[in-house]
Structures are given as C-alpha cells and as structure tokens.
Design an enzyme around this catalytic site. Structure first.
Site, PDB file in Angstrom:
ATOM      1  N   ASN A 152     -48.454  27.933 -26.363  1.00 42.37           N
ATOM      2  CA  ASN A 152     -48.357  28.101 -25.658  1.00 42.37           C
ATOM      3  C   ASN A 152     -48.365  28.562 -24.329  1.00 42.37           C
ATOM      4  O   ASN A 152     -47.208  29.529 -24.051  1.00 42.37           O
ATOM      5  CB  ASN A 152     -46.852  27.533 -25.741  1.00 42.37           C
ATOM      6  CG  ASN A 152     -46.411  25.625 -24.635  1.00 42.37           C
ATOM      7  OD1 ASN A 152     -47.599  24.661 -25.091  1.00 42.37           O
ATOM      8  ND2 ASN A 152     -45.916  25.829 -23.763  1.00 42.37           N
ATOM      9  N   GLU A 153     -48.908  28.155 -23.479  1.00 48.05           N
ATOM     10  CA  GLU A 153     -48.541  29.107 -21.888  1.00 48.05           C
ATOM     11  C   GLU A 153     -48.549  30.061 -21.886  1.00 48.05           C
ATOM     12  O   GLU A 153     -47.605  30.593 -21.168  1.00 48.05           O
ATOM     13  CB  GLU A 153     -47.445  28.114 -21.212  1.00 48.05           C
ATOM     14  CG  GLU A 153     -48.140  26.646 -20.591  1.00 48.05           C
ATOM     15  CD  GLU A 153     -47.069  26.125 -19.643  1.00 48.05           C
ATOM     16  OE1 GLU A 153     -45.385  27.141 -19.510  1.00 48.05           O
ATOM     17  OE2 GLU A 153     -46.941  25.281 -19.374  1.00 48.05           O
ATOM     18  N   GLU A 305     -50.302  18.487 -20.874  1.00 46.36           N
ATOM     19  CA  GLU A 305     -48.765  18.268 -20.574  1.00 46.36           C
ATOM     20  C   GLU A 305     -49.019  17.483 -18.865  1.00 46.36           C
ATOM     21  O   GLU A 305     -49.317  18.282 -17.527  1.00 46.36           O
ATOM     22  CB  GLU A 305     -48.313  19.666 -20.279  1.00 46.36           C
ATOM     23  CG  GLU A 305     -47.792  20.270 -21.979  1.00 46.36           C
ATOM     24  CD  GLU A 305     -47.041  21.050 -21.905  1.00 46.36           C
ATOM     25  OE1 GLU A 305     -46.052  21.245 -21.056  1.00 46.36           O
ATOM     26  OE2 GLU A 305     -47.289  21.712 -23.036  1.00 46.36           O
ATOM     27  N   PHE A 355     -32.962  17.521 -19.602  1.00 47.47           N
ATOM     28  CA  PHE A 355     -32.246  16.657 -18.857  1.00 47.47           C
ATOM     29  C   PHE A 355     -34.367  16.315 -18.160  1.00 47.47           C
ATOM     30  O   PHE A 355     -35.139  15.980 -17.212  1.00 47.47           O
ATOM     31  CB  PHE A 355     -31.989  16.509 -18.400  1.00 47.47           C
ATOM     32  CG  PHE A 355     -30.472  16.728 -18.052  1.00 47.47           C
ATOM     33  CD1 PHE A 355     -30.326  15.612 -18.426  1.00 47.47           C
ATOM     34  CD2 PHE A 355     -30.035  17.954 -18.509  1.00 47.47           C
ATOM     35  CE1 PHE A 355     -28.914  15.019 -18.783  1.00 47.47           C
ATOM     36  CE2 PHE A 355     -29.101  18.064 -18.793  1.00 47.47           C
ATOM     37  CZ  PHE A 355     -27.620  16.620 -19.265  1.00 47.47           C
ATOM     38  N   HIS A 356     -34.869  16.608 -19.232  1.00 51.61           N
ATOM     39  CA  HIS A 356     -36.804  16.270 -18.667  1.00 51.61           C
ATOM     40  C   HIS A 356     -36.759  15.565 -18.810  1.00 51.61           C
ATOM     41  O   HIS A 356     -37.036  15.071 -20.590  1.00 51.61           O
ATOM     42  CB  HIS A 356     -37.537  18.268 -19.202  1.00 51.61           C
ATOM     43  CG  HIS A 356     -38.428  18.075 -19.007  1.00 51.61           C
ATOM     44  ND1 HIS A 356     -39.460  16.835 -19.335  1.00 51.61           N
ATOM     45  CD2 HIS A 356     -39.638  18.801 -18.589  1.00 51.61           C
ATOM     46  CE1 HIS A 356     -40.825  17.603 -18.829  1.00 51.61           C
ATOM     47  NE2 HIS A 356     -40.562  18.611 -18.561  1.00 51.61           N
TER      48      HIS A 356
HETATM   49  C1  GLA Z   1     -44.061  23.885 -19.899  1.00 50.91           C
HETATM   50  C2  GLA Z   1     -43.983  23.920 -21.550  1.00 50.91           C
HETATM   51  C3  GLA Z   1     -43.670  23.063 -22.341  1.00 50.91           C
HETATM   52  C4  GLA Z   1     -42.498  22.365 -21.335  1.00 50.91           C
HETATM   53  C5  GLA Z   1     -42.862  21.681 -20.290  1.00 50.91           C
HETATM   54  C6  GLA Z   1     -41.403  21.443 -19.147  1.00 50.91           C
HETATM   55  O1  GLA Z   1     -44.927  23.622 -19.315  1.00 50.91           O
HETATM   56  O2  GLA Z   1     -45.512  23.881 -21.896  1.00 50.91           O
HETATM   57  O3  GLA Z   1     -43.332  23.398 -23.541  1.00 50.91           O
HETATM   58  O4  GLA Z   1     -41.196  23.267 -21.524  1.00 50.91           O
HETATM   59  O5  GLA Z   1     -43.160  23.144 -19.939  1.00 50.91           O
HETATM   60  O6  GLA Z   1     -42.069  20.831 -18.028  1.00 50.91           O
END
Ligand code: GLA
Length: 654
Positions: A152-153, A305, A355-356
């Site tokens: 992931n990222e 996302e 809070f996201h």
């Molecule tokens: C990134 C991550 C997610 C989450 C979002 C929040 O894109 O991949 O897991 O943390 O940010 O904005």
C-alpha cells in the site's frame, strides 16, 4: 497480461478499502446490505491485516477472511485482495530488529504506526513472500477475487546498515568501478573521493550540504528497491493467477517513486487522490493527477482511494460540501478512470484515522455521506456501459520525469521557491483552463502522437531526451519549454554554458548570462503580462522572435523566445497570461479546445464518444453545445445549450 477490463467486465468498479477486522461479525452483514444498496461492486480487503492473518511468526489465521471472501461473493461483490505487507505485525520488529527502517539521522522507525519495514531487509522480504504465497494459494481460485493489490502506497526510505550494503551493490552494478562513481558524483569537490566501496553510505545527516549526486542516486536506489519488493510479490501472485490483474496504489505525484518505471510492471495503474475540498485549485490539481495516471496506464485506470468526506492529516480538515464528492468522482471518470473507490468503506471508531471519513460515516445509513455515495453508485452504474474501456485522445503532452525532479530538488539551489511540483501544477492548470486535453509523457517517450509538447521544467535531461526533443521539433512538432530546463545531465552535472547548447540553439538563446530568481511577492514586468518566481538574463540569437522584459535590470532582454516551432519561457507568467500564451501557441499549431466559449470553472472532456461537462463552481452556468444530446445521468435530451447547477455534471451522448 490481464488488464483492467478483466476486473471491470463492463462495470465501473465502485467501493473501497474494507477493514472488517475492526468490526464485530454482525456489522459485516449490515455492511453488505448497505453496500448492495449503494451499488458497491468492489471492496479491497486485507491491506492492513498482517497481524490478524499471522498473529505469531508462521501462524496462519485465514478463517475470518474465508468467511468474508464467501460473503462478498454471495452478494456479487468482487474482492481486490491486498497483500498485507505494508504494516508488519509487532512481533516482526521485536524478533527481527533488522526489519525496521532507519532515518537519515539514525533514528529507528518503530512499530506502533505503519509502514515500518526496511525494503532492504532479507528477513522482511522472506516473511512478505511467505504470506503472499499462502494468500495466493488459498484465494487464487476464489470466485470473488478480481484483482491483486500489492502492499500500500510504497513510500519508505531506509538509511540503515542493510540499506547501506544494498546501496553499495546497486552502485557497483551501475558504475562498475570506483573511478566511475567518483567521476559521476564529482567527489573532487570537498574532498569526498572514495578509496573503497565500504566507505560509501546512504546520504546520512552530514554537518553541511550533502553531495547532490549521491542523494540523486539514493533516490533512484530507493525507488528501485521498493520496486523489487513489489515485483517479488507480484511474481508470486502471478504464478498462481496469471489471469488476475495486479496493481499497487500510487500516491499522487509522489516524490519517492519513479512511477513511469513502476507502471511498466503493473497490469493496472491505480492512484489515491485527496484534493483539499477548500482548495480553489482542487479540481485543477485533481485533473493533473488523473491525466498523469491515465498516461502511465496508457488507458483506463483505477481511482483506488479518495475521501467521501474529510481526511484527517491536514492541519484543518474540511468535509466535502454537498455534491463535491459526486463532481470529483465523475471528473475522474471523465479523465479515464474505470474505478471510483474510497478509503474506506466504514469510518473507524478507533485508531489513528477515526476522524477520517468513510463511505459510511459515524452518522451511519442516514448520514449525508452515505446517502450521496448511494446516489453516486446508481449514477455510475447507469453510465458504465457507455464509458468503461473508452480512451481519451490528447493533442498536447506535458513532459514529466522523476529523475529530473530528484536532481533539481536539492540543497544549494538559487531559489527554494522555484519548487518543481508548483511549476508543473501551474503549467498544467494553464492548459486545463484553456480547455486543452493533455496527456503526460516521459521525455524519452515517442512524442509524435502530439501536436504540442509542453515542458514546464526539466532541469536534468539525458542526451537521449534532448535528441528526442530536437527530433520532435524537426519532425513538425511545437515545443514550449519553461525555465530551468536542460541545465544538467543525468549525473546532475551542469552542462557547458549553463544550458544544453543544442537546446539554446533550438530556442535562439545565444548566451544565458545569469538566473534572476524572484522573491515572494516580487514580479517582473514583461510586454503584456507579469512574470513570477524566476527571470533570466538572456542574449537572444539574431533570428529569435522575443517578448521582452520591461523595466528593471532585465529591461529589453527576452522573457519569451521563439524560433520557429520552439518556444522558451524564462519566467513563470501569471496564471491568466500563461493560459493565454499556451492557448495561442496551441491554436497556432492547429489544436482546438474541447469546445469553444466554455465558461470559466467549467471542465469539458471528451472520453470516447461522450462529452463530460463539469461545473466546478457554486453558481449555475449555461454552456453552448451545438446539436442535440442525451445526458446519460439524467436521461434528458438537450439542444444547443446545457445549464449546469452548482457542481453540476452532464455526460452527453450525441
Ligand atoms: C492513504 C492510505 C490509506 C489511508 C488514507 C487516508 O491513502 O493508503 O490507508 O491512510 O491515506 O487518507
């Protein structure tokens, strides 16, 4: 290789990261009901599930995931299954400290957050391969599986001892001899000559400025090491499921990753995109990332996302006003996305991101966020058969290259204000506001499909890239370059004369005497506009046409030079001026905007045979669109003009 169509099968993928391990099982059933109601057809499972799947070294707890895969399949929801390797369980760091990354100042990045893995750690890679292997073996044949999502990222750095050893191996492969490395790094400066490979380190915190080429190579190395981690996992899942596409989610315009190179290793290119709802340029900045991702994908791509409401990592985090989530989602589809997904399905009650926003907010089913998500799901389903798989044709390409960005983003520059991403955004915004559809391209790509090529800033260019630009202009293309282009070679060595001689000749620059950066709030007058950020003391060749600076130290010297089809802009014109300049150059080359007379704030994009019109303003506007059209969203027919309300969108078929 399988592509995105293998996963979409004619639908727009709609859904998001689903983290059911944070919830009791009753909630899972509630989740599926709400997903079905909202038209969710895709969830991403397992992104942060490693400690749940492998609570102790070597253990496997797949029961809960079996239940969820079946549950999703029973309800017709596809699963993008993630390898959980971006957040190792706490036992890994405790038992194997060698898996933890180290910062440039020697701090260990501990568990307790996420992404605390060293890309160079053999132990980490062994555990990552093992869990990936077992996930692929167990779920490769599951009917819910539509796509693999690796890690992931990817975004971590490591300056520790293992990374140092790996860096040396990478450098040996690149340079062969220490002499070659010393030459490339310019180590004659400040007594930095290396007499042994063992003396070479990642660029750890020094007393004073770092060696720029060492830093540049370290950035290349880091991107390559993370890519190795990705490829290792990709190859495992591919061996089990050659028919299932593989992706990893990029961060938008992320500094740490050469995404051109990475995209070549993916079946599907995906990105995470979070423009600030309060940013007046949110739509423009979103469009840049969407154009770049589409160009990396060379076709449809995945918005993996976005946020349905606020994020929680800015200083002040605003929700999206009513309609904005729909508008920006449809913008992504207009610019080539075949998937509109979110982080995350259900807003967490615990943890760092409580809070996201989620598609289902704390307010639940009755909340505005979910209600808007539900409306969007229905609309995406309506337009999907007409949209998915369709391509976008652009006459203009913007060139971008990570290596040049890395080379330019160093200490010891003449101005820290001339920040590359800002310059890139300014130029892309100008094209967006001129309603010119743009792709992105790498400076060594084939540029012949484009009528106009725009280079906002490529500080470092290889000889091959320069040859490519020259050949492009020779072949009839129109080239527009911004300041600080062609200054250095790929080792970050300044080219003789301060700018490549062939480029100087191309633009009609006889001598580049000095760079004159501008301070905050300072502008420079040019004939017909004002320049910002930067200016240059240039002596033009006799046959160059010029637009001069007016007044001040550079009075009468060229701000803009043109020689035939090659243009050079030595300052950053204010936004309207840059827009008008680029629109004029494009018109001169025969490139038309998507429509004539589009009101400001309205975005127009053609995708396949559809025309998307998006109103980014809060006031209603009327757009002239000659002929009769059917709006696929509302089902109504429109003739000659279309009125768009606040954040209104139409998808017109003629
Ligand atoms: C990134 C991550 C997610 C989450 C979002 C929040 O894109 O991949 O897991 O943390 O940010 O904005």
């Amino acid at each position: 290789m399988p592509d995105l169509a293998a996963a979409t099968r004619g639908r727009i993928l709609f859904g998001g990261d689903y983290n059911p391990e944070q919830w009791p099982e009753e909630t899972w059933h509630e989740d599926v009901r709400l997903m079905k109601d909202a038209g969710v057809n895709s969830v991403t499972l397992g992104v942060f599930s490693w400690s749940k799947l492998e609570p102790h070294p070597g253990a496997r707890e797949f029961g809960w995931l079996d239940t969820l895969m079946d549950l999703m399949h029973d309800h017709g929801i596809g699963v993008v299954l993630a390898t959980p390797t971006s957040s190792p369980p706490p036992w890994m760091g405790r038992l194997h400290p060698d898996t933890l990354p180290v910062t440039e100042d020697g701090r260990t990045e501990w568990w307790g957050g996420r992404q605390h893995f060293s890309h160079s750690s053999a132990t980490y890679r062994r555990y990552a391969a093992a869990i990936t292997e077992d996930l692929a073996a167990r779920y490769g044949g599951h009917p819910a599986l539509t796509m693999w999502h690796i890690n992931n990222e990817y975004c971590t750095f490591d300056h520790g001892d293992q990374a140092a050893a790996a860096f040396r191996r990478w450098l040996r492969e690149k340079y062969g001899t220490l002499d070659a490395l010393n030459t490339a790094w310019g180590t004659a400066f400040w007594s930095q000559g290396y007499d042994s490979w063992d003396g070479i380190l990642p660029p750890r915190l020094p007393h004073y400025m770092k060696n720029p080429t060492q830093v540049l190579d370290f950035r290349r190395f880091t991107s390559d090491m993370l890519l190795e981690c990705y490829v290792a996992e990709r190859d495992i899942v591919r061996r089990h499921t050659p028919h299932i596409p593989v992706t990893t989610n990029f961060m938008p315009l992320w500094f740490g990753q050469d995404a051109w190179r990475w995209a070549e290793e993916e079946d599907v290119v995906s990105v995470d995109l979070y423009p600030d709802p309060r940013d007046p340029l949110g739509a423009q900045n979103g469009a840049l990332v969407q154009d770049m991702t589409r160009s990396q994908a060379r076709g449809p791509w995945v918005l993996m996302e976005q946020a349905a409401g606020p994020v929680n990592w800015r200083g002040v985090n605003h929700p999206k006003p009513r309609g904005l989530n729909r508008l920006w989602s449809l913008q992504a589809v207009a610019r080539g996305a075949d998937a509109v997904c979110y982080f995350q399905w259900r807003q967490s009650r615990q943890g760092a991101e409580k809070f996201h926003s989620g598609m289902v907010s704390h307010a639940g089913e009755e909340g505005r966020t979910y209600q808007e998500v539900k409306q969007l799901g229905a609309e995406l389903a309506r337009i999907a058969p007409h949209v998915t798989g369709r391509h976008i044709t652009a006459d203009v390409a913007v060139l971008h290259d990570w290596h040049s960005w890395w080379a330019g983003a160093q200490d010891g520059r003449l101005s820290t204000r001339a920040d590359y991403p800002d310059v890139l955004r300014a130029w892309h915004r100008a094209l967006w506001e001129a309603h010119l559809t743009t792709d992105f391209a790498h400076p060594e790509h084939d540029l012949t499909p484009y009528t106009v090529v725009v280079v906002p800033q490529l500080y470092a260019l290889t000889d091959a890239a320069i040859d490519n630009l020259l050949a492009y202009v020779r072949g009839g293309g129109t080239l527009v370059c911004g300041f600080l282009t062609g200054i250095a070679d790929e080792d970050d060595r300044v080219r003789p004369g301060g700018m490549d001689a062939r480029l100087r000749e191309l633009f009609g620059i006889r001598t580049l005497h000095e760079w004159w950066p501008l301070d905050a709030g300072e502008t420079v007058a040019c004939e017909g506009f004002r320049g910002t950020l930067w200016s240059e003391e240039i002596e033009a060749a006799e046959d160059a046409e010029t637009i001069p600076y007016q007044g001040g130290e550079l009075d009468g010297l060229p701000a803009v030079l043109r020689r035939g089809r090659a243009w050079y802009v030595s300052t950053l014109p204010e936004p309207d001026a840059l827009r008008d300049l680029l629109a004029r150059i494009a018109a001169g080359a025969g490139v038309r905007p998507v429509l004539d007379a589009i009101p400001a704030g309205v975005e127009a994009v053609r995708r396949g045979d559809l025309l998307f019109l998006l109103n980014h303003g809060r006031e209603a506007v009327t757009v002239e669109v000659p002929g009769s059209h059917r709006d696929l969203l509302s089902g109504s027919t429109m003739r000659d003009e279309v009125t768009l309300g606040r954040y209104g969108v139409v998808v017109l078929q003629s």
